[in-house]
Design a protein around this motif. Structure first.
Motif, PDB file in Angstrom:
ATOM      1  N   THR A   1       0.849  -1.208  -0.138  1.00 62.13           N
ATOM      2  CA  THR A   1       0.141  -0.015  -0.183  1.00 62.13           C
ATOM      3  C   THR A   1       0.950   1.353   0.003  1.00 62.13           C
ATOM      4  OG1 THR A   1      -1.646  -1.143   0.967  1.00 62.13           O
ATOM      5  CG2 THR A   1      -1.686   1.350   1.237  1.00 62.13           C
ATOM      6  N   LEU A   2       0.542   2.184  -0.578  1.00 59.45           N
ATOM      7  CA  LEU A   2       1.178   3.420  -0.661  1.00 59.45           C
ATOM      8  C   LEU A   2       0.656   4.523   0.236  1.00 59.45           C
ATOM      9  CD1 LEU A   2       2.972   5.683  -1.981  1.00 59.45           C
ATOM     10  CD2 LEU A   2       1.208   6.033  -3.738  1.00 59.45           C
ATOM     11  N   VAL A   3       1.157   4.848   1.095  1.00 53.02           N
ATOM     12  CA  VAL A   3       0.729   6.033   2.025  1.00 53.02           C
ATOM     13  C   VAL A   3       1.359   7.348   1.637  1.00 53.02           C
ATOM     14  CG1 VAL A   3       0.782   6.724   4.459  1.00 53.02           C
ATOM     15  CG2 VAL A   3       0.528   4.346   3.833  1.00 53.02           C
ATOM     16  N   LEU A   4       0.310   8.315   1.303  1.00 52.74           N
ATOM     17  CA  LEU A   4       0.635   9.711   1.110  1.00 52.74           C
ATOM     18  C   LEU A   4       0.688  10.400   2.414  1.00 52.74           C
ATOM     19  CD1 LEU A   4      -0.662  10.420  -2.371  1.00 52.74           C
ATOM     20  CD2 LEU A   4       1.462   9.603  -2.184  1.00 52.74           C
ATOM     21  N   PHE A   5       1.597  10.966   2.819  1.00 53.44           N
ATOM     22  CA  PHE A   5       1.732  11.839   4.124  1.00 53.44           C
ATOM     23  C   PHE A   5       2.229  13.345   4.206  1.00 53.44           C
ATOM     24  CE2 PHE A   5       5.817   9.979   4.230  1.00 53.44           C
ATOM     25  CZ  PHE A   5       6.522  10.966   5.292  1.00 53.44           C
ATOM     26  N   SER A   6       2.067  14.093   4.867  1.00 55.80           N
ATOM     27  CA  SER A   6       2.771  15.381   5.206  1.00 55.80           C
ATOM     28  C   SER A   6       3.195  15.498   6.477  1.00 55.80           C
ATOM     29  CB  SER A   6       1.905  16.518   4.700  1.00 55.80           C
ATOM     30  OG  SER A   6       0.722  16.377   5.410  1.00 55.80           O
ATOM     31  N   ASN A   7       4.442  15.990   6.525  1.00 57.08           N
ATOM     32  CA  ASN A   7       5.181  16.281   7.653  1.00 57.08           C
ATOM     33  C   ASN A   7       5.686  14.855   8.555  1.00 57.08           C
ATOM     34  OD1 ASN A   7       4.871  19.014   7.326  1.00 57.08           O
ATOM     35  ND2 ASN A   7       2.790  19.004   8.058  1.00 57.08           N
ATOM     36  N   GLN A   8       4.807  14.198   9.162  1.00 57.30           N
ATOM     37  CA  GLN A   8       5.089  13.169   9.932  1.00 57.30           C
ATOM     38  C   GLN A   8       3.932  12.167   9.767  1.00 57.30           C
ATOM     39  OE1 GLN A   8       6.149  14.090  14.363  1.00 57.30           O
ATOM     40  NE2 GLN A   8       4.851  15.963  13.873  1.00 57.30           N
ATOM     41  N   VAL A   9       4.187  10.754   9.870  1.00 57.65           N
ATOM     42  CA  VAL A   9       3.444   9.665   9.887  1.00 57.65           C
ATOM     43  C   VAL A   9       3.792   8.529  10.868  1.00 57.65           C
ATOM     44  CG1 VAL A   9       4.856   8.492   8.162  1.00 57.65           C
ATOM     45  CG2 VAL A   9       2.333   8.347   8.134  1.00 57.65           C
ATOM     46  N   ASN A  10       2.856   7.681  11.350  1.00 52.54           N
ATOM     47  CA  ASN A  10       2.878   6.543  12.267  1.00 52.54           C
ATOM     48  C   ASN A  10       2.810   5.400  11.287  1.00 52.54           C
ATOM     49  OD1 ASN A  10       3.073   7.664  14.701  1.00 52.54           O
ATOM     50  ND2 ASN A  10       0.824   7.926  14.477  1.00 52.54           N
ATOM     51  N   SER A  11       3.773   4.478  11.448  1.00 45.58           N
ATOM     52  CA  SER A  11       3.798   3.119  10.607  1.00 45.58           C
ATOM     53  C   SER A  11       3.933   2.098  11.628  1.00 45.58           C
ATOM     54  CB  SER A  11       4.841   3.262   9.675  1.00 45.58           C
ATOM     55  OG  SER A  11       6.219   3.103  10.112  1.00 45.58           O
ATOM     56  N   ALA A  12       3.968   0.971  10.868  1.00 49.20           N
ATOM     57  CA  ALA A  12       4.349  -0.352  12.148  1.00 49.20           C
ATOM     58  C   ALA A  12       5.796  -0.319  12.499  1.00 49.20           C
ATOM     59  CB  ALA A  12       4.079  -1.532  11.397  1.00 49.20           C
ATOM     60  N   CYS A  13       6.718   0.442  11.681  1.00 43.93           N
ATOM     61  CA  CYS A  13       7.938   0.480  12.131  1.00 43.93           C
ATOM     62  C   CYS A  13       8.326   1.770  13.039  1.00 43.93           C
ATOM     63  CB  CYS A  13       8.808   0.782  10.887  1.00 43.93           C
ATOM     64  SG  CYS A  13       8.802  -0.569   9.621  1.00 43.93           S
ATOM     65  N   GLY A  14       7.288   2.488  13.696  1.00 42.53           N
ATOM     66  CA  GLY A  14       7.425   3.666  14.354  1.00 42.53           C
ATOM     67  C   GLY A  14       7.000   4.783  13.746  1.00 42.53           C
ATOM     68  N   ALA A  15       7.320   5.957  14.092  1.00 44.05           N
ATOM     69  CA  ALA A  15       7.028   7.138  13.301  1.00 44.05           C
ATOM     70  C   ALA A  15       8.119   7.837  12.594  1.00 44.05           C
ATOM     71  CB  ALA A  15       6.290   7.925  14.356  1.00 44.05           C
ATOM     72  N   ALA A  16       7.794   8.471  11.522  1.00 44.20           N
ATOM     73  CA  ALA A  16       8.926   9.186  10.862  1.00 44.20           C
ATOM     74  C   ALA A  16       8.472  10.529  10.510  1.00 44.20           C
ATOM     75  CB  ALA A  16       9.294   8.443   9.731  1.00 44.20           C
TER      76      ALA A  16
END
Length: 290
Positions: free
Chosen positions: A107-122
């Protein structure tokens, strides 16, 4: 690269306008580019700037996405990303079928500034990245705007496609078991040897990006004059040696995690020319064949 009239993938989550933070996720081609860009501006270390930035801005918030707030350029980039993702779905489904397997699309997740993922947040400073924990590819479109401004790839869709195809390459590594094998080896290795394994993973993702482009051209004849050359120029600009020399005047090979400019160019080109899935750069026992 021509994308006019192409379908957009439906395997997309648009989280632009939503953000949250904790720690950095799994990096990829984007982690190197954007970390370096931020480092050039601040005079810092290009290999740590992205992760440092990703650990900042710890306040989480949620907002409703309003597509009316996006610029025409942002919407065009989003559409291109969806079309490129659709192409990777078509190509890898065909390739996996030929290997007697079934391709599972990320799945492609488009985000802005910050995002949460199963690997943590970035944060956006980490750039595009793939997280095997949820099998999702995360992209902040501002990365492409910055890449265009700093690296001179304006108007070349294939350069953007290379970035996405590289991250999809990590998904292929996950599906084939290579990623798990590599991480297991890295956990049992010294830092220098772990870096060498990381280089192999990144070069393999470059190779898979080339394999995708090989079949994309074969299936759709979408490549235009100069596309591959622009992709190779981008590969050169994100080599560890080039980035380190740009930032600090010298290269330290033992700290390389993505490969040299020549290696990245060579493996991207080899994938494009051969389209051969039997070739692999991943062999934890041999570091001399890259």
């Amino acid at each position: 690269m021509r994308l006019d009239g192409r379908r957009e993938s439906s395997n997309v989550e648009d989280r632009r306008g939503m953000s949250g933070g904790a720690k950095a996720g799994i990096g990829g081609i984007g982690a190197v580019i954007v970390a370096a860009l931020f480092a050039w501006m601040s005079g810092g270390d290009p290999l740590s700037a992205g992760l440092q930035a990703a650990q900042e801005q710890m306040t989480a918030r949620t907002e409703t996405v309003d597509e009316g707030t996006f610029t025409e350029e942002e919407q065009a980039l989003a559409s291109d990303c969806k079309k490129i993702l659709a192409s990777t779905e078509d190509v890898w489904s065909k390739v996996f079928e030929e290997m007697g397997a079934t391709y599972e699309s990320p799945t492609l997740v488009l985000f802005s500034n910050q995002v949460n993922s199963a690997c943590g947040a970035a944060s956006a400073a980490v750039g595009p990245f793939y997280c095997s924990g949820d099998q999702k590819l995360y992209v902040d479109l501002s990365f492409f705007t910055e890449m265009k401004r700093q690296l001179g790839v304006e108007g070349n869709t294939f350069a953007y496609a290379y970035v996405i195809a590289h991250e999809i390459g990590h998904h292929i590594e996950y599906l084939t078991g290579t990623l798990s094998k590599a991480h297991s080896a890295m956990n049992q290795s010294s830092k220098v040897d772990a870096n060498r394994i990381s280089v192999r993973l990144e070069l393999l993702a470059d190779y898979y990006a080339g394999v995708w482009a090989h079949y994309e051209e074969q299936m759709n004849h979408s490549m235009e004059y100069g596309d591959l050359e622009k992709g190779l120029e981008l590969a050169k600009a994100i080599g560890d040696d080039w980035l380190q020399k740009k930032a600090q005047g010298r290269a330290t090979p033992e700290s390389f995690t993505h490969g040299t400019s020549d290696q990245r160019k060579r493996w991207l080109k080899r994938g494009f020319e051969t389209g051969d899935m039997r070739t692999s750069t991943f062999n934890v026992q041999n570091y001399n064949d890259l």
